[in-house]
Design an enzyme around this catalytic site. Structure first.
Site, short mmCIF file in Angstrom:
data_model
loop_
_atom_site.label_atom_id
_atom_site.label_comp_id
_atom_site.label_asym_id
_atom_site.label_seq_id
_atom_site.Cartn_x
_atom_site.Cartn_y
_atom_site.Cartn_z
N HIS A 189 0.85 -1.20 0.00
CA HIS A 189 0.00 0.00 0.00
C HIS A 189 0.88 1.24 0.00
O HIS A 189 1.30 1.73 1.05
CB HIS A 189 -0.91 -0.03 1.23
N PHE A 212 -5.23 16.88 5.13
CA PHE A 212 -4.12 16.01 4.70
C PHE A 212 -3.95 16.07 3.18
O PHE A 212 -2.84 16.21 2.67
CB PHE A 212 -4.40 14.57 5.15
N HIS A 223 -5.78 -0.90 4.55
CA HIS A 223 -6.18 -0.45 5.89
C HIS A 223 -6.99 -1.54 6.59
O HIS A 223 -6.54 -2.66 6.66
CB HIS A 223 -6.95 0.88 5.83
N LEU A 282 6.33 10.26 1.71
CA LEU A 282 6.63 11.69 1.63
C LEU A 282 6.10 12.44 2.84
O LEU A 282 6.72 13.41 3.31
CB LEU A 282 6.03 12.27 0.34
N GLN A 283 4.98 12.01 3.37
CA GLN A 283 4.34 12.74 4.46
C GLN A 283 4.46 12.08 5.83
O GLN A 283 4.32 12.75 6.85
CB GLN A 283 2.86 12.96 4.11
#
Length: 668
Positions: free
Chosen positions: A185, A255, A482, A540-541
């Protein structure tokens, strides 16, 4: 009639590949007469019926990949020569055709025997499943008890056998770091780390500052100057502005905004991260191909990735443009490793009717046609669509993404056919997933007739929002991304366990957006034996190290008190639920990895999972399946619910009935 716990010391001399050490094994014997427990019998009956219901909707190949030499040869061609046209191994029989009916592709003609899925039937199944089974008090009590028993047994197993496991682990030639891990994922647009992105922007600004990068004729240096970047050496992570903050917790909109505004500017994001710009995606392709793929290939921790590219159904040429981008930019890992060994692409379909209806398309049906018609055409007539044919050969599956926290109903109050759906509000999650899954199923059937690769369906599911998303996912998805909301429903948790539905969990991402580490159910899910993997989502976050996937594993190890063997078991799961080719999985897990038995499928010298751990997991699963079958046998006969018509009449050498449920074969 009281349940007895018997601690029995078993000696197993051999596993599939190596000697299995002696270990303590827990056996739970149930009362012989369970006929008086009508609630348990009813629950067991409903659980079996639901497992069989799932098998009706999830696509399974007629011939498995390992048994299809034509498919293996076709895939091998695209790994050795990834951007040449290779014709399908099989020609279609005359008269095979495709048509649309009520929003679903129908494949008809000689050699095509598959019946298209029907929405009304699905809606009735889902309503019964969710309202009767998932939300029933008796069902919740029954499944909660079974889950507690399984977790307790695992804790006892670890308490009694941890030393033996650790000794066993040291005897093989593998460790956690060398065991292959797949990031199931990860989104392609944020697969790079902040350091990698900053270095890339800095280098481009120094080397190509005078390059024209916008339709208006602006240079890269001019665009950066508008965002306050005049000195490349002044770039640092805080200025990039993509770090997650407390403002994003339960605010998915915040986000999303953070990832679209580098240095506070959407313009910089468009230049470096989009494909539909003046550079035709050159920068984002270079970031993925020359930065992300290279980092993965050079990692000493042996991992692979399954990044996503988006198809939204917003215009008739979207597939053509994306496949041209893929082929012209050569978006495979050919420079760093054998093609198909480190990267397997997926397609994500965003649920954005609220953003595009009336602007980019005029009905839900039009969107479906734009997504599926090009793939149908490229399957029927690949020579007319060579780049799309090549692109599809490198795709493993489809995802369905967006903010799950926005409330939606289980089903529409009154069903609206896709061609008639013109509302600007998103339809329910189940509506989206059904029409994607149903059409993927038809497309897969057509591609299998041609000897081509098929696609899995792995939607974002259970990250937040309504529990019924997980009911939809159970019926329709090969595996899910998830799934942390399973902790809120014991029935769904038990079913996901029994069917071993894959779950690509992202604990670090969850901590920033929806569930803090202290409340995370990841450790509980692992003890239960759910087929979960650990993943990065958006490095990246969310991540700060040079190797985000290893960071995910090591953080989870500390937080959820996992051992290296536990991490290796999770890594093995990640390979099993991935879309990588059969022979690649063989190289990672051994040539028996495909077997339903967890023990028989394991090669400890490749997975670093001791045989005794797999033996425990397999016995635990079979014990549960046997238990519900024993409870439900009389009801099954009265209700004429077929477990498997071919197998139900079989008997083993001892005269016991043989059952096949959730892919497992056993005698009762």
């Amino acid at each position: 009639k009281y349940t007895k716990l018997n601690f029995i010391y078993y000696l197993f001399k051999y596993s599939v590949y190596r000697m299995m050490p002696e270990y303590y094994k827990l056996s739970i014997s149930s009362p012989q007469d369970t006929s008086s427990d009508s609630d348990a019998t009813q629950c067991a009956n409903e659980i079996i019926a639901t497992i069989k219901m799932r098998e009706k909707y999830v696509y399974k190949r007629t011939v498995s990949e390992k048994d299809d030499p034509n498919l293996i040869a076709f895939k091998s061609k695209y790994r050795t020569d990834p951007f040449s046209f290779h014709a399908p191994p099989k020609a279609l029989d005359e008269g095979v055709s495709c048509s649309w009916k009520d929003g679903v592709i129908c494949v008809s003609g000689v050699g095509s025997s598959m019946t298209a899925l029907n929405y009304d039937e699905f809606a009735n199944d889902l309503k019964w499943f969710y309202f009767t089974v998932c939300r029933g008090k008796k069902q919740d009590t029954f499944c909660s008890k079974r889950i507690k028993i399984i977790e307790t047994c695992f804790n006892l197993y670890v308490t009694m056998n941890q030393d033996i496991e650790e000794t066993s682990e040291k005897e093989d030639s593998m460790d956690f770091y060398r065991a292959t891990k797949v990031d199931n994922h990860i989104h392609g647009g944020s697969a790079m780390t902040q350091k990698e992105l900053l270095t890339f922007i800095k280098n481009k600004l120094i080397a190509e500052g005078d390059r024209i990068v916008t339709e208006k004729g602006d240079t890269l240096a001019q665009c950066c100057a508008r965002s306050g970047i005049t000195d490349p050496n002044s770039l640092f992570a805080e200025r990039l502005g993509v770090d997650t903050t407390s403002k994003m917790f339960h605010r998915f909109d915040n986000f999303n905004d953070s990832g679209d505004n580098f240095f506070g500017s959407g313009e910089i994001n468009s230049i470096f991260m989009k494909t539909n710009n003046l550079l035709k995606g050159e920068y984002i392709a270079s970031l993925q191909r020359d930065t992300v793929f290279e980092r993965v290939s050079r990692s000493a921790s042996h991992y692979a990735i399954e990044p996503r590219l988006s198809i939204k159904g917003v215009n008739d040429k979207e597939w053509q443009q994306m496949s041209h981008f893929f082929c012209s930019q050569r978006l495979v890992e050919e420079k760093h490793a054998p093609v198909g060994q480190l990267v397997k692409w997926m397609i994500q379909i965003p649920r954005l009717v609220n953003a595009y209806m009336g602007k980019k398309y005029n009905s839900f049906g039009q969107m479906l046609h734009r997504i599926f018609d090009p793939m149908i055409e490229a399957t029927l007539h690949p020579e007319d669509h060579p780049e799309l044919h090549i692109f599809l050969a490198h795709i493993g599956g489809f995802d369905c993404v967006d903010d799950e926290s926005i409330y939606d109903d289980l089903l529409q109050t009154k069903h609206i056919l896709p061609d008639d759906f013109t509302e600007t509000q998103n339809p329910p999650y189940s509506y989206w997933c059904f029409y994607i899954a149903a059409n993927l199923r038809a497309l897969n059937h057509l591609r299998e007739l041609r000897g081509l690769n098929v696609f899995t369906f792995k939607p974002h599911c259970g990250e937040s929002g309504e529990t019924h998303h997980l009911a939809t996912g159970y019926l329709l998805a090969d595996s899910i991304n998830h799934g942390i909301n399973l902790v809120n429903n014991s029935v769904l948790t038990y079913l996901y366990y029994l069917s071993q539905v894959g779950m690509a969990l992202c604990p670090i991402s969850n901590d920033s957006l929806f569930v803090k580490f202290k409340n995370s159910p990841v450790g509980q899910f692992f003890k239960l034996g759910l087929r979960l993997s650990l993943n990065t989502d958006d490095p990246l976050q969310f991540h700060n190290s040079e190797h985000p996937l290893v960071e995910e594993y090591l953080v989870s190890k500390k937080l959820f008190e996992l051992t290296n063997i536990d991490l290796s078991e999770i890594a093995r799961n990640s390979v099993l639920i991935s879309n990588f080719d059969h022979d690649i999985k063989v190289s990672w897990l051994g040539d028996q990895y495909w077997k339903p038995s967890i023990l028989d499928a394991n090669d400890a010298n490749k997975s670093n999972v001791p045989a005794m751990r797999c033996d425990y997991r397999q016995n635990s699963l079979i014990q549960e399946l046997k238990y519900i079958v024993q409870l439900s046998q009389n009801v099954i006969r009265r209700a004429n619910i077929a477990l498997d018509k071919r197998e139900q009449s079989k008997s083993d050498e001892n005269g016991l009935t043989v059952f096949v449920i959730a892919g497992q074969t056993f005698s009762v």
